[in-house]
Write a protein that holds these residues in place. Structure first.
Motif, short mmCIF file in Angstrom:
data_model
loop_
_atom_site.label_atom_id
_atom_site.label_comp_id
_atom_site.label_asym_id
_atom_site.label_seq_id
_atom_site.Cartn_x
_atom_site.Cartn_y
_atom_site.Cartn_z
N LEU A 82 0.83 -1.21 0.00
CA LEU A 82 0.00 0.00 0.00
C LEU A 82 0.87 1.26 0.00
O LEU A 82 0.65 2.21 -0.76
CB LEU A 82 -0.89 0.02 1.24
CG LEU A 82 -2.16 -0.82 1.15
CD1 LEU A 82 -2.87 -0.86 2.49
CD2 LEU A 82 -3.09 -0.23 0.08
N ARG A 83 1.86 1.25 0.88
CA ARG A 83 2.77 2.40 0.97
C ARG A 83 3.45 2.68 -0.37
O ARG A 83 3.61 3.81 -0.79
CB ARG A 83 3.86 2.14 2.01
CG ARG A 83 3.44 2.39 3.43
CD ARG A 83 4.56 1.93 4.35
NE ARG A 83 4.30 2.25 5.73
CZ ARG A 83 4.77 3.33 6.35
NH1 ARG A 83 5.55 4.18 5.70
NH2 ARG A 83 4.48 3.57 7.61
N GLU A 84 3.86 1.58 -1.01
CA GLU A 84 4.52 1.71 -2.31
C GLU A 84 3.60 2.40 -3.31
O GLU A 84 4.00 3.33 -4.01
CB GLU A 84 4.88 0.32 -2.85
CG GLU A 84 6.11 -0.28 -2.24
CD GLU A 84 7.39 0.29 -2.83
OE1 GLU A 84 7.55 0.27 -4.06
OE2 GLU A 84 8.22 0.79 -2.05
N SER A 85 2.33 1.92 -3.35
CA SER A 85 1.39 2.47 -4.33
C SER A 85 1.14 3.96 -4.06
O SER A 85 1.18 4.78 -4.98
CB SER A 85 0.04 1.76 -4.26
OG SER A 85 0.24 0.40 -4.29
N ILE A 86 0.93 4.28 -2.76
CA ILE A 86 0.65 5.69 -2.42
C ILE A 86 1.86 6.57 -2.77
O ILE A 86 1.73 7.62 -3.38
CB ILE A 86 0.27 5.82 -0.93
CG1 ILE A 86 -1.07 5.10 -0.70
CG2 ILE A 86 0.17 7.28 -0.50
CD1 ILE A 86 -1.43 4.87 0.74
#
Ligand SMILES: Cc1cc2nc3c(=O)[nH]c(=O)nc-3n(C[C@H](O)[C@H](O)[C@H](O)COP(=O)(O)OP(=O)(O)OC[C@H]3O[C@@H](n4cnc5c(N)ncnc54)[C@H](O)[C@@H]3O)c2cc1C
Length: 434
Positions: free
Chosen positions: A378-382
């Motif tokens: 999730l962090r990567e996508s954001i």
């Protein structure tokens, strides 16, 4: 006067450094000593190899030597993303901004070796296979070696000794007798075994898209990474916690097949009985990380690559960083007009911060627990979205910084301190649970 360079280890770092030193003209005479046999003449050993991915950090180092980038690309496959395969059969693709160049480690070494021997004859370069370094005597600048075929011991002297002998470096060990040298070595929690499979054919019902790194993960952190190779096969590794791992208890070919069938059905679907048997007999390999206080000794010894800063394989940077070492040392020789005493000292000064940061990133950039892994994704996508829209205010994601840029490792560590300490805590508790 011509300087005698002895390189211990014909792995990627020792071979690339030989290219760079010999390119500097005839001021250097290079001898490489490697304990293994010549990989060009022995049959391909699957137990000691695995796929490596190179990004710009490593590729830019190859590019500076005429013909090397082309030679490596000709035997590599470009990967444009990672495909995460979930238990329910669904997949999630993480695309990559810049493709990774992937190939087998042994094939990389062979390509570096072939190019070296094509360019230089034995008036400037000699490569001694089956020769194991057994001890280093720093003060008189002498190395003892053994020819493993004849069991004959012999001694050589050197002006510059390069320890390119990997994470269990004997050259590094000799530094322990010197003042103010500290070295921390740790096993990473995950051990690994290599896997070699045929490519899925149309009738297998298994679809593993080409040009993607395929990955499967179990709740206990065991995971498989599989990549298409240039030669119509697939190569990869299974990584699993050292303690209480399920792999160690497998004792027959049937058990191996059942294990993969239960946990990684796509892998099982591609695994012929012969590979299950070979897998069973393949040794479990442990990975060591190395953090040391300096990489040189006086004016005559240098550690590079894994000998200087071995790192967890999970970050896919060991070889890239090893190639960066080579470029840095070459730049220092330029800057200090081949004054070895200064260039060696400067190597430690300029490399230490990034090398230590690399080991920290390798240990803690990517979580081992499946729960934190979801947060990571999730962090990567954001981060990717925010960086795309507000590139000045938001840094690229941690994996983009590592894989798609040449931003120094110490800067990446600095930008992601909070995340690294969260992963560190989670990884530590996962290890203590096991
Ligand atoms: C599973 C796995 C996956 C990896 N994936 C990646 C990746 O995707 N990208 C990446 O950049 N890196 C990756 N790495 C790391 C990469 O393989 C290493 O960082 C790289 O091989 C280091 O090169 P080196 O030449 O310094 O050391 P090595 O490759 O270890 O070579 C050292 C050489 O020295 C020889 N030697 C050792 N001791 C002696 C002695 N006493 N006398 C004579 N010779 C000796 C050895 O036989 C060997 O040939 C991975 C590692 C593993 C284990």
């Amino acid at each position: 006067m011509v300087k005698k360079i002895a390189i211990i280890g014909a792995g990627p770092s020792g071979l690339l450094l030989a290219h760079y030193l010999l390119r500097r003209g005839d001021k250097y005479q290079v001898d490489i000593y490697e304990r293994r046999s010549d990989p060009r003449t022995v049959s391909f050993s699957k137990s000691r190899t695995y796929p490596i991915s190179l990004n710009e950090r490593g590729m830019s180092a190859l590019r500076k030597i005429e013909g090397l980038e082309e030679a490596i690309k000709a035997i590599s496959v470009e990967m444009t993303g990672t495909m995460f395969h979930q238990k329910n059969g669904k997949t999630r693709l993480t695309p990559r901004k810049k493709p990774l160049t992937t190939l087998d480690r042994t094939k990389l070494a062979i390509a570096l070796l072939e190019s070296l021997t094509q360019k230089y004859n034995n008036s400037r370069l000699n490569i001694h296979f089956n020769c194991q370094c057994t001890s280093v005597d720093l003060a008189p600048k002498k190395v003892k070696l053994q020819n493993l075929e004849t069991e004959e011991d012999f001694t050589i002297d050197y002006d510059l000794l390069i320890g390119a002998d990997g994470s269990r470096s004997l050259v590094r060990e000799s530094f322990l007798t010197t003042e103010d040298f500290e070295c921390e070595q740790n096993y990473v929690p995950n051990d690994y075994k290599s896997i070699f499979l045929p490519r899925p054919d149309e009738n297998s019902g298994i679809h593993l898209e080409q040009g993607k790194i395929h990955s499967w993960m179990l709740k206990d952190g065991t995971f498989v990474v599989l990549l298409h190779q240039r030669d119509e096969s697939m190569g990869g590794v299974i990584l699993f916690l050292h303690n209480k791992n399920q792999i160690a208890n497998l004792s027959t070919t049937e058990e191996v097949l059942q294990f993969f069938q239960k946990n990684f059905p796509e892998v099982a679907g591609l695994m012929p009985k012969e590979e299950a048997e070979a897998f069973l007999n393949r040794p479990v390999s442990r990975i060591l990380t190395v953090r040391c206080s300096r990489y040189h000794q006086g004016d005559s010894v240098l550690l590079i690559g894994d000998a200087a800063h071995a790192v967890s394989s999970s970050i896919g940077q060991g070889c890239n960083a090893a190639f960066e070492d080579v470029v840095l040392f070459d730049n220092l020789l330029n800057e200090y007009s081949d004054n070895l005493a200064v260039a060696l000292e400067q190597f430690t000064i300029r490399r230490k911060c990034d090398a230590h940061a690399l080991v920290e990133l390798g240990d803690n950039a990517f979580p081992s627990s499946a729960g934190l892994f979801i947060e990571f994704v999730l962090r990567e996508s954001i981060a990717k979205i925010m960086h795309k829209i507000f590139s000045k205010r938001f840094a690229p994601s941690i994996s983009e910084l590592i894989f798609d840029t040449t931003v120094p490792y110490s800067e990446i560590l600095d930008s992601y301190k909070g995340w690294i300490s969260k992963v560190k805590k989670s990884n530590e508790s996962l290890i203590s649970e096991n």
